[in-house]
Design an enzyme around this catalytic site. Sequence first.
Site, PDB file in Angstrom:
ATOM      1  N   GLY A 338      38.427  51.560  46.951  1.00  0.00           N
ATOM      2  CA  GLY A 338      38.408  52.120  45.612  1.00  0.00           C
ATOM      3  C   GLY A 338      38.416  53.622  45.670  1.00  0.00           C
ATOM      4  CE  LYS A 357      30.030  52.206  47.891  1.00  0.00           C
ATOM      5  NZ  LYS A 357      29.085  51.923  46.782  1.00  0.00           N
ATOM      6  CG  ASP A 457      30.796  50.735  37.240  1.00  0.00           C
ATOM      7  OD1 ASP A 457      31.464  50.365  36.257  1.00  0.00           O
ATOM      8  OD2 ASP A 457      31.311  51.064  38.321  1.00  0.00           O
TER       9      ASP A 457
END
Length: 656
Positions: A338, A357, A457
């Site tokens: 992303g 990540k 989110d």
Amino acid sequence: MLIVAVYVGYFLVFTDKSAADQNTSNALHGCTSYNPLNASVYKANLDPVLNSLAKDISTSRFGNKSQGTGGDEVYGLAQCRADFPLSHCVQCFQEARDQLALFCPTQNGGRVYVDGCFLRYANATFFAQPYDTGSSNCSSSSNSSAEKFSEKTLKLITDTVGRAPANNSFAIAWTDDSTSSTNIYALAECWESLASDGCQTCLEQAQNQIGNCLPSTQGQVLEAGCYLRYDTNSFFSLNGLAATNTDQGGGSKSKTVGISVGITGGAVLVIVAAFFAYFKFRQPTFGSERLDIYQPGDFRCQFAGEESNFGEKAVRFDYEQLREATDSFDDKNKIGEGGFGQVYKGTLQSGRQIAVKRLLASESERVTNEFWTEIEVISSVSHRNLVTLLGCCTLQDQRFLVLEYMANRSLDKHLFGKRKTSLSWEARFDIILGTARGLAYIHELHEHSHVRIVHRDIKAANILLDDKFQPKIADFGLARLFPHDRTHLTTRVGGTLGYTAPEYAVHGQLTEKADVYSYGVVVLEIISGRKSIQTGLPCDTQHLLPWTWRLYQRNEGLSIVDPRLEGKFGAEQVLKVMNIALACTHDSPSKRPSMSNVVSMLAPVSVEARPVKPTFMEIDSDAQHMLSGSTSQLGSSSAAGPSNSSASITHSLQAR
């Protein structure tokens, strides 16, 4: 048979993986048959009792509390199992509390045992009650050597039950038989409110009941004052427990461990703890093997030169360690991507799978802020429906988060991906319920802390699924800590188009009800298998929320159900969940239910949700053109005006 008891002042456990990975959804429970005389009075007594128990169990594994008079008083008791990690006790208690809200939503008493802890409350005292009718559970699978297995299991249970009352009401035992492919594990524990003779009475009663399970490979009994379990799989922690092998006959060996209070053992423990603390804090970098003795929430990542203020504990990975685990961040191991960077699957030298990540450094200030926000938020909470942060790494301007690996990736891959998965309705409902529990936990941290957390989110891409398709909320990079004494925060808008609450998108007013709105949209996506915004469809069906509302008004709500379900769902339950989702998207944030109320409404017996026309935002053609599958993040709102259900708003979009 020689059995050696271990006497210590306190019980120190270096928890192994079996304890950390216990399935807290596996519950035994019972409810009273009566409702409170006055529900509001009973709840006013119940809430402070549960809050007090949560605090007690987090520090001493046990608590009991009573409040009120006149028939609607509440007596509550909670206890963590003696071998269960103390750092997990609050999480386990919250799970037990959620379970009781589901099982006993209107009754004036209930009790539940989830793997690791026990919770009970009632309107009459029960603290010294040893047994009653009891709750039992047996597995459906049986051992092939029924007679021999039953004999060996009963002997082990008898040993365990015999040791527990004299050993601080707790004992575990297991066989170690080189001639058999099946070992047996047993655990007996009484609640601390029982005296030794009451503990003995309770466990003997439980032993009589558990014998009915044999030759099943697993059995457990929950009594009023104790818990007894056997299993052919290890389900408790052995690390940190002294044990002695003794001949048991037939080439078999058994190991029995008990604990009780002793001054000498306590002194030894202090010395052991001192050495443990010294070696723990003197090492600035921990390897993968060292990781396994730390539990989620036990650490804060801290690095030289960083403004973190997260405390002294740290689990830090070396860059080389992560590079080796991911095969130099090979594309074949990439499992997500992303605007923030990429996520890679990795395998540590211990064999443990992780997700790494890797945050890009192109926007260093934003990346750094999200990096530290995610560390601060995730490492301060622990819940079975929140993703677990295992560690961190920095290398110059690069940032790495090490998370638990979720075998079934993100929910959006199953609903909208190239290889859509035909999730059953039962699996979808479990995801809906688990996500609600996770959000309820972070929104109501004021019970344990002075802040709440607003995720900002919530979307299908940020709901990860484990190997059993149980959901965990991830990606807390945009989260905000929300003081309980503030009605709202005014902040720059963050989130994803199609999920953002109108009052937040238009006015920047943030409360936890913004997450509730997003949750409602996600629930409709789960029901329909459709994205919240899906271009290329007829104009009146491109936006999921208003389309659903129109069908709901015409009593055609079932028309949105994902055709992949092929009609295999309960219409009544689907409509109930749809009602809840629409109630979550109410025009007024104050009229939206809290997430704890949502959890209660999802219970089999609950108050019916009464939705009104939801607020939704129509996106103009320019914004629609910018969409590439509704994965864009709101950067800021370019319009400010009255919040109403037909507002046309254009947003500045930023890929995430």
